[in-house]
Design a protein around this motif. Structure first.
Motif, PDB file in Angstrom:
ATOM      1  N   GLY A 196       0.781  -1.233   0.000  1.00 28.83           N
ATOM      2  CA  GLY A 196       0.000   0.000   0.000  1.00 28.83           C
ATOM      3  C   GLY A 196       0.813   1.283   0.000  1.00 28.83           C
ATOM      4  O   GLY A 196       0.278   2.369  -0.225  1.00 28.83           O
ATOM      5  N   VAL A 197       2.103   1.179   0.238  1.00 29.55           N
ATOM      6  CA  VAL A 197       2.961   2.370   0.170  1.00 29.55           C
ATOM      7  C   VAL A 197       3.493   2.498  -1.257  1.00 29.55           C
ATOM      8  O   VAL A 197       4.091   1.552  -1.784  1.00 29.55           O
ATOM      9  CB  VAL A 197       4.143   2.273   1.168  1.00 29.55           C
ATOM     10  CG1 VAL A 197       5.073   3.471   1.027  1.00 29.55           C
ATOM     11  CG2 VAL A 197       3.618   2.144   2.590  1.00 29.55           C
ATOM     12  N   GLU A 198       3.261   3.668  -1.869  1.00 32.13           N
ATOM     13  CA  GLU A 198       3.682   3.842  -3.249  1.00 32.13           C
ATOM     14  C   GLU A 198       4.967   4.663  -3.363  1.00 32.13           C
ATOM     15  O   GLU A 198       5.138   5.668  -2.682  1.00 32.13           O
ATOM     16  CB  GLU A 198       2.585   4.567  -4.042  1.00 32.13           C
ATOM     17  CG  GLU A 198       1.406   3.663  -4.380  1.00 32.13           C
ATOM     18  CD  GLU A 198       0.443   4.345  -5.342  1.00 32.13           C
ATOM     19  OE1 GLU A 198      -0.483   3.672  -5.807  1.00 32.13           O
ATOM     20  OE2 GLU A 198       0.621   5.553  -5.624  1.00 32.13           O
ATOM     21  N   ILE A 199       5.821   4.237  -4.280  1.00 31.17           N
ATOM     22  CA  ILE A 199       7.022   5.018  -4.616  1.00 31.17           C
ATOM     23  C   ILE A 199       6.988   5.258  -6.116  1.00 31.17           C
ATOM     24  O   ILE A 199       6.962   4.313  -6.896  1.00 31.17           O
ATOM     25  CB  ILE A 199       8.303   4.282  -4.195  1.00 31.17           C
ATOM     26  CG1 ILE A 199       8.321   4.148  -2.674  1.00 31.17           C
ATOM     27  CG2 ILE A 199       9.544   5.034  -4.667  1.00 31.17           C
ATOM     28  CD1 ILE A 199       9.122   2.998  -2.175  1.00 31.17           C
ATOM     29  N   GLY A 200       6.996   6.531  -6.502  1.00 33.13           N
ATOM     30  CA  GLY A 200       6.909   6.861  -7.924  1.00 33.13           C
ATOM     31  C   GLY A 200       5.555   7.423  -8.315  1.00 33.13           C
ATOM     32  O   GLY A 200       5.367   7.803  -9.467  1.00 33.13           O
ATOM     33  N   GLY A 201       4.623   7.484  -7.381  1.00 32.32           N
ATOM     34  CA  GLY A 201       3.304   8.045  -7.664  1.00 32.32           C
ATOM     35  C   GLY A 201       3.236   9.519  -7.286  1.00 32.32           C
ATOM     36  O   GLY A 201       4.255  10.216  -7.273  1.00 32.32           O
ATOM     37  N   ASP A 202       2.053   9.997  -6.971  1.00 29.29           N
ATOM     38  CA  ASP A 202       1.907  11.413  -6.644  1.00 29.29           C
ATOM     39  C   ASP A 202       2.588  11.783  -5.335  1.00 29.29           C
ATOM     40  O   ASP A 202       3.130  12.871  -5.186  1.00 29.29           O
ATOM     41  CB  ASP A 202       0.410  11.772  -6.538  1.00 29.29           C
ATOM     42  CG  ASP A 202      -0.246  11.783  -7.918  1.00 29.29           C
ATOM     43  OD1 ASP A 202       0.505  11.852  -8.914  1.00 29.29           O
ATOM     44  OD2 ASP A 202      -1.476  11.718  -7.985  1.00 29.29           O
ATOM     45  N   SER A 203       2.542  10.858  -4.365  1.00 23.79           N
ATOM     46  CA  SER A 203       3.140  11.158  -3.067  1.00 23.79           C
ATOM     47  C   SER A 203       4.645  10.947  -3.103  1.00 23.79           C
ATOM     48  O   SER A 203       5.139  10.060  -3.799  1.00 23.79           O
ATOM     49  CB  SER A 203       2.561  10.226  -1.999  1.00 23.79           C
ATOM     50  OG  SER A 203       1.213  10.552  -1.763  1.00 23.79           O
ATOM     51  N   VAL A 204       5.336  11.778  -2.345  1.00 20.61           N
ATOM     52  CA  VAL A 204       6.774  11.588  -2.159  1.00 20.61           C
ATOM     53  C   VAL A 204       6.962  10.753  -0.896  1.00 20.61           C
ATOM     54  O   VAL A 204       6.483  11.135   0.175  1.00 20.61           O
ATOM     55  CB  VAL A 204       7.482  12.940  -2.008  1.00 20.61           C
ATOM     56  CG1 VAL A 204       8.966  12.731  -1.767  1.00 20.61           C
ATOM     57  CG2 VAL A 204       7.248  13.798  -3.249  1.00 20.61           C
ATOM     58  N   ALA A 205       7.608   9.610  -1.036  1.00 18.44           N
ATOM     59  CA  ALA A 205       7.803   8.722   0.116  1.00 18.44           C
ATOM     60  C   ALA A 205       9.018   9.155   0.932  1.00 18.44           C
ATOM     61  O   ALA A 205      10.021   9.602   0.366  1.00 18.44           O
ATOM     62  CB  ALA A 205       7.990   7.287  -0.372  1.00 18.44           C
ATOM     63  N   ILE A 206       8.910   9.048   2.242  1.00 22.82           N
ATOM     64  CA  ILE A 206      10.045   9.369   3.121  1.00 22.82           C
ATOM     65  C   ILE A 206      10.561   8.088   3.761  1.00 22.82           C
ATOM     66  O   ILE A 206       9.795   7.297   4.300  1.00 22.82           O
ATOM     67  CB  ILE A 206       9.622  10.355   4.239  1.00 22.82           C
ATOM     68  CG1 ILE A 206       8.960  11.620   3.657  1.00 22.82           C
ATOM     69  CG2 ILE A 206      10.810  10.705   5.142  1.00 22.82           C
ATOM     70  CD1 ILE A 206       9.880  12.525   2.872  1.00 22.82           C
ATOM     71  N   MET A 207      11.878   7.882   3.663  1.00 25.15           N
ATOM     72  CA  MET A 207      12.555   6.766   4.334  1.00 25.15           C
ATOM     73  C   MET A 207      13.475   7.400   5.363  1.00 25.15           C
ATOM     74  O   MET A 207      14.281   8.262   5.008  1.00 25.15           O
ATOM     75  CB  MET A 207      13.414   5.988   3.348  1.00 25.15           C
ATOM     76  CG  MET A 207      12.695   5.566   2.077  1.00 25.15           C
ATOM     77  SD  MET A 207      13.896   4.930   0.849  1.00 25.15           S
ATOM     78  CE  MET A 207      12.758   4.320  -0.404  1.00 25.15           C
ATOM     79  N   ALA A 208      13.389   6.984   6.603  1.00 24.65           N
ATOM     80  CA  ALA A 208      14.262   7.589   7.614  1.00 24.65           C
ATOM     81  C   ALA A 208      14.651   6.552   8.640  1.00 24.65           C
ATOM     82  O   ALA A 208      14.020   5.497   8.770  1.00 24.65           O
ATOM     83  CB  ALA A 208      13.556   8.774   8.269  1.00 24.65           C
TER      84      ALA A 208
END
Lengths: 338, 338, 338, 338
Positions: A87-99
């Protein structure tokens, strides 16, 4: 491939080049101008060594006109690749944060960090269990024990895990604990490793080598795509240049270029790119503004005593405040950080 | 390590830096000038992350003043390391020649090449059995079968063997067939591999990474020396720069620099550095003149049909003539090629 | 120029590109393969901005296939340019030696240096009267007074003079005293200056810019050739790379590349390339072995008190001994140093 | 300066170094550790050639510990320099926008462009009257006529003017028409020109050289500050690296580094950095996010027929929309674009 003949090439030389090209299996098309003869040669696989033509008599120059990567190219796939992990998207409208921290140091430490990460709204927890260190005396990581800690902490807070794999033999060990395998900059051209990762059914984040061209970076992604793994994201983390005031030169212009040449998502890592805490926030902001699809940030609540890379880790408060600023920037360019 | 305080650093800041240094185990020496305070900090292992001090309040700059390598340094060993393999010396008065094809292609091919190598007076036969290729469709080497061929050919003509090792798992396979393990440029910082090679009782030739500094290169040699293998030679094969008319920039000035900083012998590889046949002879001559302790040259008697790197291979006759020229140059600088 | 269309370019896009090319005056030749369409465009002056085509719809890539220089190219002039100044040849069989101090410091100093230069058999005396210094507090050169000294010393010993010109306004001043105008690395793209020097009837030595490609270097030579001055020699003096153990990376592989692309002679300057005295001899030897047509070496008999660049100057004895070694190397490659 | 002695340096050698340092005027402070002797040497002007010490017997390494620039340093001036030109501030809370065509092409063209610039709310009009072109056949600029046009257009819309100066002789010509003198990348180390500009009572924008380190860039600013001109702004416009998919590598990490080392404002120029229209907006956004104090953007309403650099010019509509996005990003980091 386009072959440019010398102005003074003889007919014999031109015919020699043509017959050699045909022997190699190319379809040949000759354009004779008044001064220049140009031969278009089409139809052979991209790894053909163009030097074989360059050394023939009468040849002035040879240009490879097809990108050596295919599956990774925008032409092959016009739509952006959107990687969806639980359910977590990378490459779509949202910018994903990895920390998260550079290294997993203890059960408690990674738990505290996971709590901060969750609090910021980010969905992906980073932490290294196997560390590639330039000195044999440095901390080498907690290994599988660390993987257990990060998986437990991530589960507790509903986060995904990303962690680095350094050797083929570690793939099986790491597999049950991670959602994304990270390939480090020094392994970008470790072809044995990346070929193997092409067969894994989990996402891969491929860091750009310190002196890798964008083309070489996409070629390494091609390796994994060719093996069948479609969930590949790229990560810009700085390149080596003549400048010595910065640890690396963070090549943000690579982001729009990759987006033009390829459909794969691009992650930006300002922590490793700059190597110094107070340069991370401006470069994190610039990464979002430049169009990065995800951001990887290192945090630590006691950087002076971190086992590795403490000087580049943000303190939790700085991190939380930064995320708020990033949200506004994301909005400004029509994206969001959830 | 030398720590430079800011001009306006307060006494509290200076004392904070001092106590932090002492906490890390350094012996501290403070010089207060009218404008500048400088702190010398001595006595902690070379992999200390100097950024830990750089981020402290009041600190302007930090300089590491000890080279991070020790066993590889000229200070540790004032005399040149001379590697002696079955009577063939590398690093002594004579310049050693290593020659052969890029890839071992067949029993017959490597035999013919070995004959040429022996004819030239060279003592070391090169040939790859495992090939690191950027495309999965390219020739990947004959593997152990190829190793048998090169060993037999070398034995027939009284030559030593050098061949590349790419993975830890190949060390055992290659061991019985080779005299020198070659580590390729892309593996220079594959720390797992080089640490393992430090435990092997055969000589190692460590190629410089495409964007590796001389310091990083010596650090990788240090890894192997620290593990106990003293028979390490370095190999310059070109670095990546902005120039596009050459494949790499052959960094010959690295040779006198390494000779000043280290006691290890340096091999030069003009074939890979230039990538084009007609540039190999001038760069081979320049390598000898610059002081290289050994030379690695690729040859082939049918380069148009070579399985790999044909365009950079010298034809046997060109090679034999080149060796004669190199002998005169060696003499001119007080060395010899036997 | 070769234009590669996108795989999915429409006929309208292809026609649009063609008509645009024709509008710019190109002669167009279209090759339609099954997958790729390639357009050859011939006949417009080399400074055409290829980005104008690259931004058109349907275009994937554009390659300029003609070198942007013409008069400087080997195709234009198959025979080596041999510059003859009062009987001294540069670019012929003999390798010319230029030597002298960095700066002309006094009448006596340049006289003593000229004596050494003559003793070595060299025919060209170097010495700077106008110095480009990065600090306004550093020695700026003796100006015209210095020029008088070097001319007198050269005449006394039958030597030619080479000295640096930094501004258009200095050309007239320097003209009566020099045989060769030297253009420094920082002025390689000072187009106003080099255009003016194209009108001068004395030889020019054009140093390569610190980060200039070989193509840009030849383009600057083209400027002067186009203005009518045929006596242009190039000078390699090191390029800027990531390496910090050396001052510059001495790009000796540029020598055979320039010899292939151009008919102009190449001078090598190991003094500026390395910046440190003890690296000058090995790099001087390597320069000759790589095929340099001339060598420029800085010497000083009291380097500790030199007005500039003392640390890279050779002592007279080291210099004289080096020349003897260079003669042997020159012989080995079929040339001579008289 | 800190001098590190060799581990095996003799007392005679150490004393020799000390007395030489004292002779050069340094105040000397010796720290003898068990293994290492370190000498701190304080008090001589920054342009001292440290190689003079490096070549002394017994010396292992020499570190210059004072930045070679002083007036440009943050230590010299803790507060940001805010340049105020007729009420327009550069370096303050607002981010200044400079926009206009590459070249002034006609009275009408610059008027139309000025109208767009004013409409966007920007306060500074750019346009070149003297163009540094790598080919003598390219458009060289309208000269003083162009200056009249840009001045009239700017006055009409209440804008300031920025235009490039290439030679000392042009300063007087340009002076009446411009508010800011632009120094191009190739002239960053044209010391004669920048020294002269230090005496001018108008602001200067100093572009970073293509291969200039941040230190060299600040040194060139120092030249002008030392001559008395305090209104110096720096401009990042891309550096040369090994990457070929981008024209230059836009070094945005230089912005926070310069802000740390210096008090001078930094302008970002994404048009020249990327060279291609569709990469300008993401890099413009990233520049603001990274903390640039001003932005320079090229626009054109008929780029296909622009006299120069059309492919990197934004169309008026794209430009106006970009400015709106930039305003949101500026707000996100606590600044504004008026």
């Amino acid at each position: 491939m386009v072959v440019i003949l010398k102005n003074n090439a003889t007919d014999d030389q031109i015919n020699g080049v043509i017959s050699q090209l045909e022997k190699y299996g190319f379809q040949v098309n000759v354009s004779k101008g008044i001064q220049k003869t140009i031969i278009g040669a089409i139809g052979v696989k991209p790894d053909f060594d163009t030097r074989k033509i360059r050394i023939l008599d009468g040849v002035s120059d040879v240009y490879r006109v097809t990108a050596p990567f295919k599956l990774a190219s925008r032409e092959f796939n016009e739509d952006n690749t959107v990687i969806n992990i639980k359910g977590v998207e990378i490459g779509g409208d949202s910018v994903a944060i990895m920390a998260g921290p550079c290294s997993i140091e203890s059960e408690d430490q990674i738990y505290r960090m996971a709590e901060i990460v969750a609090k910021s709204g980010a969905k992906i927890l980073r932490g290294g269990a196997f560390k590639p260190r330039s000195s044999p005396y440095s901390f080498q990581g907690l290994g599988e024990e660390g993987l257990k800690y990060i998986k437990a902490a991530a589960d507790e807070f509903g986060l995904l895990v990303i962690t680095e794999v350094m050797q083929i033999s570690q793939i099986e060990t790491i597999y049950p604990y991670t959602d994304i395998f990270q390939v480090g900059a020094r392994n970008m051209q470790n072809f044995a490793l990346i070929k193997e990762l092409g067969n894994v059914d989990k996402a891969i984040m491929l860091k750009r080598g310190l002196s890798a061209t964008i083309e070489e970076w996409l070629m390494s992604a091609e390796y994994m795509l060719a093996s069948g793994n479609k969930d590949i994201m790229l990560c810009e983390r700085g390149i080596r240049t003549f400048e010595t005031y910065t640890r690396n030169t963070f090549d943000l212009s690579a982001i729009p270029v990759v987006h033009k040449k390829s459909h794969l998502p691009v992650v930006a890592d300002p922590s490793h790119a700059t190597g110094i805490r107070d340069q991370v926030p401006p470069m994190a902001r610039a990464s979002i503004a430049a169009g990065a699809d995800a951001l990887m940030i290192e945090i630590h609540d006691d950087p002076a005593n971190a086992f590795s890379d403490g000087p580049q880790a943000l303190l939790p408060d700085t991190y939380l405040q930064l995320i708020e600023e990033l949200k506004v920037i994301a909005t400004a360019i029509g994206r969001k950080i959830n």
